[in-house]
Design a protein around this motif. Structure first.
Motif, PDB file in Angstrom:
ATOM      1  N   LYS A 110     -64.331 -58.343  36.274  1.00  0.00           N
ATOM      2  CA  LYS A 110     -64.054 -59.157  35.076  1.00  0.00           C
ATOM      3  C   LYS A 110     -65.178 -59.007  34.067  1.00  0.00           C
ATOM      4  O   LYS A 110     -64.934 -58.915  32.866  1.00  0.00           O
ATOM      5  CB  LYS A 110     -63.924 -60.635  35.468  1.00  0.00           C
ATOM      6  CG  LYS A 110     -62.603 -60.991  36.073  1.00  0.00           C
ATOM      7  CD  LYS A 110     -62.537 -62.495  36.272  1.00  0.00           C
ATOM      8  CE  LYS A 110     -61.575 -62.823  37.377  1.00  0.00           C
ATOM      9  NZ  LYS A 110     -61.670 -64.214  37.799  1.00  0.00           N
ATOM     10  N   ARG A 113     -64.761 -56.035  31.965  1.00  0.00           N
ATOM     11  CA  ARG A 113     -63.714 -56.193  30.937  1.00  0.00           C
ATOM     12  C   ARG A 113     -64.171 -57.117  29.814  1.00  0.00           C
ATOM     13  O   ARG A 113     -63.853 -56.905  28.650  1.00  0.00           O
ATOM     14  CB  ARG A 113     -62.428 -56.645  31.605  1.00  0.00           C
ATOM     15  CG  ARG A 113     -61.860 -55.500  32.445  1.00  0.00           C
ATOM     16  CD  ARG A 113     -60.825 -55.944  33.397  1.00  0.00           C
ATOM     17  NE  ARG A 113     -59.662 -56.468  32.715  1.00  0.00           N
ATOM     18  CZ  ARG A 113     -58.651 -57.046  33.350  1.00  0.00           C
ATOM     19  NH1 ARG A 113     -58.697 -57.172  34.648  1.00  0.00           N
ATOM     20  NH2 ARG A 113     -57.627 -57.491  32.683  1.00  0.00           N
ATOM     21  N   ARG A 117     -64.554 -55.995  25.905  1.00  0.00           N
ATOM     22  CA  ARG A 117     -63.952 -56.828  24.854  1.00  0.00           C
ATOM     23  C   ARG A 117     -65.011 -57.285  23.845  1.00  0.00           C
ATOM     24  O   ARG A 117     -64.784 -57.282  22.634  1.00  0.00           O
ATOM     25  CB  ARG A 117     -63.276 -58.046  25.496  1.00  0.00           C
ATOM     26  CG  ARG A 117     -62.376 -58.805  24.547  1.00  0.00           C
ATOM     27  CD  ARG A 117     -61.735 -59.970  25.247  1.00  0.00           C
ATOM     28  NE  ARG A 117     -60.733 -59.559  26.225  1.00  0.00           N
ATOM     29  CZ  ARG A 117     -60.086 -60.403  27.018  1.00  0.00           C
ATOM     30  NH1 ARG A 117     -60.341 -61.687  26.969  1.00  0.00           N
ATOM     31  NH2 ARG A 117     -59.186 -59.964  27.873  1.00  0.00           N
TER      32      ARG A 117
ATOM     33  N   ASP B 117     -55.848 -56.586  36.748  1.00  0.00           N
ATOM     34  CA  ASP B 117     -55.525 -57.932  37.215  1.00  0.00           C
ATOM     35  C   ASP B 117     -55.389 -58.959  36.077  1.00  0.00           C
ATOM     36  O   ASP B 117     -55.967 -58.806  35.015  1.00  0.00           O
ATOM     37  CB  ASP B 117     -56.550 -58.416  38.255  1.00  0.00           C
ATOM     38  CG  ASP B 117     -57.799 -58.952  37.597  1.00  0.00           C
ATOM     39  OD1 ASP B 117     -57.744 -60.077  37.090  1.00  0.00           O
ATOM     40  OD2 ASP B 117     -58.801 -58.239  37.587  1.00  0.00           O
ATOM     41  N   ASN B 119     -56.284 -62.041  35.843  1.00  0.00           N
ATOM     42  CA  ASN B 119     -57.179 -63.199  35.805  1.00  0.00           C
ATOM     43  C   ASN B 119     -58.018 -63.270  34.544  1.00  0.00           C
ATOM     44  O   ASN B 119     -58.652 -64.265  34.263  1.00  0.00           O
ATOM     45  CB  ASN B 119     -58.104 -63.194  37.027  1.00  0.00           C
ATOM     46  CG  ASN B 119     -57.320 -63.392  38.287  1.00  0.00           C
ATOM     47  OD1 ASN B 119     -56.338 -64.132  38.285  1.00  0.00           O
ATOM     48  ND2 ASN B 119     -57.701 -62.707  39.344  1.00  0.00           N
ATOM     49  N   VAL B 120     -58.071 -62.138  33.802  1.00  0.00           N
ATOM     50  CA  VAL B 120     -58.800 -62.137  32.537  1.00  0.00           C
ATOM     51  C   VAL B 120     -57.777 -62.328  31.431  1.00  0.00           C
ATOM     52  O   VAL B 120     -56.926 -61.488  31.224  1.00  0.00           O
ATOM     53  CB  VAL B 120     -59.553 -60.806  32.330  1.00  0.00           C
ATOM     54  CG1 VAL B 120     -60.338 -60.839  31.027  1.00  0.00           C
ATOM     55  CG2 VAL B 120     -60.467 -60.539  33.492  1.00  0.00           C
ATOM     56  N   ASN B 121     -57.849 -63.455  30.748  1.00  0.00           N
ATOM     57  CA  ASN B 121     -56.829 -63.745  29.736  1.00  0.00           C
ATOM     58  C   ASN B 121     -57.116 -63.028  28.430  1.00  0.00           C
ATOM     59  O   ASN B 121     -58.232 -62.743  28.107  1.00  0.00           O
ATOM     60  CB  ASN B 121     -56.780 -65.244  29.477  1.00  0.00           C
ATOM     61  CG  ASN B 121     -56.348 -65.974  30.722  1.00  0.00           C
ATOM     62  OD1 ASN B 121     -55.444 -65.529  31.411  1.00  0.00           O
ATOM     63  ND2 ASN B 121     -57.012 -67.068  31.023  1.00  0.00           N
TER      64      ASN B 121
END
Lengths: 248, 121
Positions: A110, A113, A117, B117, B119-121
């Motif tokens: 995460k 990502r 972003r 996945d 879970n990352v909006n």
């Protein structure tokens, strides 16, 4: 032109942070809008350079507690740069360091990502150059920064161990991720250049910075490119910035 | 000039197309959930596309995965435009990432999108 540069090294103590901070200063003085982000979560050091109390840390961005725009601070007026200069700091508190150290691969996925972003948001909001000062070696935080960048400047100290481990990160990480990579030799002694018989002959050496005793103290809490623009180190920073810009 | 019977035929075609769309949606749903017991689901959920996994992928899948990471969500066509490979090739690679449990696909309008996945909006 906009790009993201990760300043990385295979070993610690190569001078990454001094180079990253001063490179940011050079680009901002040349009129580029620059955002410098501390990506060394295990040994954060930007709070020594920049006497600001941020509302949010870069840690908060990776935890999805705020956007990247909330976590960067405009310091252009402190240095009177022609381009804007923003800086994002990492929380030096030991609890935060422990927290990041305990994160699993799902969290790191995460974080990658969120970083990609964040980089997009910065570029979309008018930043020309994003510089990520990474932790040394191969860990999630440093390789996330490399993966999210367009270019990698790998800082090499002139000893056998550092050269061998640099060959490994170039072959095993940067090349696999198809990153444009350049070597910065730091703390060089006369005639001691990156070995020509190295495995990384296709990777350009953009500058060899001589070993100078005064640099450690002078780059500890100041941007030497502004305080001493004629210093050998400062001139090397200008040369590196030009060579990296040409890589595009 | 369109006659009454032609109008009826168009309506029938439209109905059939909508029916096909619904069937495709159901098939996609089934593909995503088929034969996955709870244990498998756990292992798939933990198949995050972290950077170390990305590095360990074979070259062809790594390029596709890297592009999907940058775009966050994308069709095979959008990936192919960046990687400069055939759409069908990218579709195959993306479906391999789905089978490996790293990505999933969903329908948006008439397009099939791929994403890591959720879970990352």
């Amino acid at each position: 032109m906009s790009f993201t540069l990760a300043v990385h090294s295979s070993k610690g103590g190569t001078g990454k942070t001094s180079i990253a901070i001063n490179l940011a200063g050079v680009y901002a003085s040349e009129g580029y809008n620059v955002c410098l982000l501390d990506f060394d979560f295990k040994a954060p050091s930007f709070t020594n350079f920049f006497k600001i109390k941020p509302r949010y840390w870069i840690n908060d961005v990776l935890h999805d507690r705020c956007s990247i725009k909330d976590a960067v601070n405009d310091i252009s007026n402190d240095f009177d740069t022609s381009g804007r200069l923003y800086v994002g700091l990492t929380d030096p508190d030991i609890e935060s360091i422990r927290e990041i150290s305990s994160k699993d691969r799902d969290w790191q996925a995460k974080a990658l990502r969120f970083l990609i972003r964040a980089k997009k948001e910065l570029i979309d909001s008018g930043i020309d150059v994003v510089i990520l000062d990474t932790s040394p070696g191969i860990d999630y935080e440093s390789i996330n920064a490399v993966a999210a960048s367009d270019y990698v400047a790998v800082v090499v100290k002139q000893n056998y161990t550092c050269i061998k481990s640099t060959e490994q990160v170039i072959d095993g990480i940067y090349n696999i991720l198809h990153k444009n990579c350049a070597i910065i030799e730091n703390m060089c002694h006369d005639g001691y250049l990156y070995p020509k018989n190295s495995k990384n002959q296709n990777t350009p050496v953009v500058e060899s910075i001589p070993c100078m005793c005064d640099i450690t103290a002078k780059t500890d809490n100041d941007l030497i490119v502004f305080s001493e623009p004629d210093h050998v180190f400062s001139k090397a920073m200008y040369k590196i910035s030009q060579n990296i810009t040409k890589m595009g | 000039m369109i006659t009454m019977s032609e109008n009826d035929t168009f309506d029938q075609i439209l109905d059939k197309l909508n029916e096909i769309n619904e069937k495709l949606d159901r098939l996609l749903q089934d593909t995503n959930n088929s034969n996955i017991n709870d244990k498998d689901k756990e292992s798939i959920i933990s198949n995050s596309m972290d950077v170390m996994t990305l590095i360990s992928l074979p070259e062809h899948l790594r390029t596709t995965a890297t592009t999907l990471l940058k775009l966050e969500q994308a069709t095979a066509n959008e990936i192919a435009e960046i990687t400069e490979k055939e759409r069908a090739v990218e579709s195959n690679y993306l479906n391999q990432l789905v089978k490996l449990g790293y990505a999933y696909k969903f329908r948006k309008g008439k397009q099939i999108y791929f994403k890591f996945d959720d879970n990352v909006n």
